[in-house]
Design a protein around this motif. Sequence first.
Motif, PDB file in Angstrom:
ATOM      1  N   ALA A  49       0.855  -1.189   0.000  1.00  0.00           N
ATOM      2  CA  ALA A  49       0.000   0.000   0.000  1.00  0.00           C
ATOM      3  C   ALA A  49       0.890   1.238   0.000  1.00  0.00           C
ATOM      4  O   ALA A  49       1.887   1.292   0.725  1.00  0.00           O
ATOM      5  N   VAL A  50       0.546   2.205  -0.826  1.00  0.00           N
ATOM      6  CA  VAL A  50       1.369   3.405  -0.994  1.00  0.00           C
ATOM      7  C   VAL A  50       0.722   4.566  -0.237  1.00  0.00           C
ATOM      8  O   VAL A  50      -0.440   4.904  -0.472  1.00  0.00           O
ATOM      9  N   LEU A  51       1.479   5.147   0.673  1.00  0.00           N
ATOM     10  CA  LEU A  51       1.069   6.343   1.415  1.00  0.00           C
ATOM     11  C   LEU A  51       2.026   7.456   1.035  1.00  0.00           C
ATOM     12  O   LEU A  51       3.194   7.435   1.403  1.00  0.00           O
ATOM     13  N   ALA A  52       1.538   8.431   0.270  1.00  0.00           N
ATOM     14  CA  ALA A  52       2.406   9.476  -0.287  1.00  0.00           C
ATOM     15  C   ALA A  52       1.933  10.848   0.159  1.00  0.00           C
ATOM     16  O   ALA A  52       0.744  11.068   0.415  1.00  0.00           O
ATOM     17  N   ALA A  53       2.891  11.772   0.251  1.00  0.00           N
ATOM     18  CA  ALA A  53       2.616  13.167   0.594  1.00  0.00           C
ATOM     19  C   ALA A  53       3.310  14.059  -0.425  1.00  0.00           C
ATOM     20  O   ALA A  53       4.484  13.861  -0.729  1.00  0.00           O
ATOM     21  N   ALA A  54       2.564  15.017  -0.971  1.00  0.00           N
ATOM     22  CA  ALA A  54       3.100  15.928  -1.993  1.00  0.00           C
ATOM     23  C   ALA A  54       2.837  17.365  -1.586  1.00  0.00           C
ATOM     24  O   ALA A  54       1.838  17.668  -0.914  1.00  0.00           O
ATOM     25  N   VAL A  71       0.173  20.014  -7.880  1.00  0.00           N
ATOM     26  CA  VAL A  71       1.274  19.142  -7.438  1.00  0.00           C
ATOM     27  C   VAL A  71       2.135  18.677  -8.601  1.00  0.00           C
ATOM     28  O   VAL A  71       3.122  17.961  -8.385  1.00  0.00           O
ATOM     29  N   ASN A  72       1.766  19.059  -9.822  1.00  0.00           N
ATOM     30  CA  ASN A  72       2.567  18.737 -11.014  1.00  0.00           C
ATOM     31  C   ASN A  72       2.734  17.232 -11.177  1.00  0.00           C
ATOM     32  O   ASN A  72       3.832  16.708 -11.394  1.00  0.00           O
ATOM     33  N   LEU A  73       1.612  16.501 -11.070  1.00  0.00           N
ATOM     34  CA  LEU A  73       1.599  15.064 -11.284  1.00  0.00           C
ATOM     35  C   LEU A  73       0.515  14.725 -12.297  1.00  0.00           C
ATOM     36  O   LEU A  73      -0.556  15.355 -12.295  1.00  0.00           O
ATOM     37  N   PRO A  74       0.726  13.739 -13.157  1.00  0.00           N
ATOM     38  CA  PRO A  74      -0.277  13.408 -14.175  1.00  0.00           C
ATOM     39  C   PRO A  74      -1.527  12.790 -13.558  1.00  0.00           C
ATOM     40  O   PRO A  74      -1.476  12.134 -12.508  1.00  0.00           O
ATOM     41  N   ASN A  75      -2.659  12.988 -14.230  1.00  0.00           N
ATOM     42  CA  ASN A  75      -3.920  12.425 -13.738  1.00  0.00           C
ATOM     43  C   ASN A  75      -3.911  10.907 -13.759  1.00  0.00           C
ATOM     44  O   ASN A  75      -4.583  10.264 -12.950  1.00  0.00           O
ATOM     45  N   SER A  76      -3.178  10.322 -14.697  1.00  0.00           N
ATOM     46  CA  SER A  76      -3.118   8.860 -14.761  1.00  0.00           C
ATOM     47  C   SER A  76      -2.493   8.266 -13.506  1.00  0.00           C
ATOM     48  O   SER A  76      -2.816   7.133 -13.131  1.00  0.00           O
ATOM     49  N   LEU A  77      -1.619   9.014 -12.844  1.00  0.00           N
ATOM     50  CA  LEU A  77      -1.014   8.541 -11.601  1.00  0.00           C
ATOM     51  C   LEU A  77      -1.884   8.865 -10.395  1.00  0.00           C
ATOM     52  O   LEU A  77      -2.051   8.032  -9.494  1.00  0.00           O
ATOM     53  N   LEU A  78      -2.472  10.041 -10.371  1.00  0.00           N
ATOM     54  CA  LEU A  78      -3.312  10.426  -9.234  1.00  0.00           C
ATOM     55  C   LEU A  78      -4.577   9.582  -9.151  1.00  0.00           C
ATOM     56  O   LEU A  78      -5.079   9.301  -8.061  1.00  0.00           O
ATOM     57  N   SER A  79      -5.108   9.166 -10.297  1.00  0.00           N
ATOM     58  CA  SER A  79      -6.349   8.395 -10.295  1.00  0.00           C
ATOM     59  C   SER A  79      -6.158   6.996  -9.718  1.00  0.00           C
ATOM     60  O   SER A  79      -7.146   6.313  -9.449  1.00  0.00           O
ATOM     61  N   ARG A  80      -4.932   6.561  -9.536  1.00  0.00           N
ATOM     62  CA  ARG A  80      -4.682   5.237  -8.978  1.00  0.00           C
ATOM     63  C   ARG A  80      -4.717   5.222  -7.453  1.00  0.00           C
ATOM     64  O   ARG A  80      -4.664   4.153  -6.855  1.00  0.00           O
ATOM     65  N   PHE A  81      -4.792   6.372  -6.831  1.00  0.00           N
ATOM     66  CA  PHE A  81      -4.918   6.432  -5.374  1.00  0.00           C
ATOM     67  C   PHE A  81      -6.388   6.295  -4.994  1.00  0.00           C
ATOM     68  O   PHE A  81      -7.263   6.937  -5.586  1.00  0.00           O
TER      69      PHE A  81
END
Length: 340
Positions: A49-54, A71-81
């Motif tokens: 499980a990934v717990l991330a802070a940006a 946060v300058n992150l792609p939606n394809s990555l953010l949608s996986r949370f």
Amino acid sequence: VLADRGICAIDEFDKMDESDRTAIHEVMEQQTVSVAKAGIVATLNARAAVLAAANPLYGRYNRRKSLSENVNLPNSLLSRFDLMFLILDVADVDRDMALARHVTFVHQNEGVDGGAANKKSEVDAVPMDEDSDDDDEFGDNDKEEKEEVKPLMVTSGLLREYISRARRHQPFVPKDVAPYIVEAYVGLRSQGSEGGPQKNGDQTVMTARQLLSILRLSQGLARLRFSDYVAREDVDEAIRLTHMSKSSLTDHDQGEGDASGSSSKRKWGGEDVTSRIFNIIRDYSTSSRTLRIELKLVEAMVLRKGFTEQQLKQCLEEYQSLDIIQMNSTGTHIDLLSGE
């Protein structure tokens, strides 16, 4: 890979390189890591499980931009949370004062033997207990009350044993709960479409990945109960967590009213919370063509929308004072007066 079957905590998530972003896509989608070295390709398990802070891109969060732009992150990555919470540094006198006092206290007592200080506090507390024993009539009652108020400490060994036992269970979705999840997902999708077209990069849109998130959260809540099946209460709690996650990204009036967000007068999408809760009750009454609704059903619907029991209680009290709704004598059902 080192956090396989555990939790991987990542700080400064927005600072990662492009190569690391490509690698974490595979981790969050397939739970594996592919390594190619000297012509040999190995696939390693990364079931974590990934717990991330940006942090925001320019130091401050811009409410006029989407989360991905901040946060300058792609939606394809953010949608996986499964869950994303926006934590803002809002100025509050009480919280700022408590934080400043804590920091100054830590620096003031840096290097002081904490055991001696705790021992002194225990010695100072002894005379209070002796004074309370002088009164034979009320002394025992005071001791019982103190024992009840004293919180129980959870040791690390007990917590490890609890997690170990919870992992043994692999909950499944029963046949009677599956239609309930489908109906809830379709309802959430229809509610999202009622708000009009969504802007690009909006993380509050209900997608199929959110359905998988609800299922994973429901199974996790069932494990906490040491259960082998998912109950409706687990689904309701998972949907409530999803709503709270999305509301933290969309609620622009979070600084108004109570800082904890418990105030029933806080604005929510241009409408106060009390009115929104009553609209949920009224819409269900209209669709079911009944003026009497069970209180447990109302609580489930309201909590699923992301509201709290305190907000529901305040709503019922306010509309009871206006003679719009009425509780029965046993307090189990709500009656909507026909004049409404």
